[in-house]
Design a protein around this motif. Sequence first.
Motif: not given
Length: 192
Positions: A26, A29, A33, A46-47, A50, A74, A77-78
């Motif tokens: 976490e 990541l 973000i 966003v987290f 994701t 990741m 997340a991207h």
Amino acid sequence: MSDEDLALEYIDGNNSAFDLLLSRNETKLFSYILFMVRDRHVAEDVFQDTFVKIIVKLNEGKYRTTGKFSAWAMRIAHNVIMDRFREQKVENVVETDEENDMSNISLSELLVSNVEDGFVRTQVLRDVEKIMNKLPDSQREVVFMRFYQNLSFREIAELKDMSINTALGRMRYAVINMRKMAREYNVALQME
């Protein structure tokens, strides 16, 4: 157990394995973000998005242990960030301006042998961050991912959907530019 093993354990029905995966990943990541979106509330959304996508993809069997779990997460997340920016029709993901000063990077994890070393190290890292903010976006992002998130060039290339040579080239130019700016502003980038 490795993150990859924990992901497979979760797929097999062990929900506590996911909790451990979340706790291990976490911070890295979330910092990525937050670096990209530059707004804590947006970063939190966003987290969460994701990790919902990660859960869905794990449950759908779309995870393969061919690489590091953290790089895979990741990448998700991207993609979530890119989707959000597309929805908002924002053209520039990362802009170099005074507001994006990378002040969200924690220096507290650094080990220092004494108080003087701590002051010197802190000042050097602040100077490096200021110089990094003057780099072109693509170079600054590669430097951030390599040195602040400890990603390999292979992971950066996968995450940014570029070749390893492109990632290496951006890092090379970033280092050249940072050295040039350090000379120009008379900043020492070395810790004795």
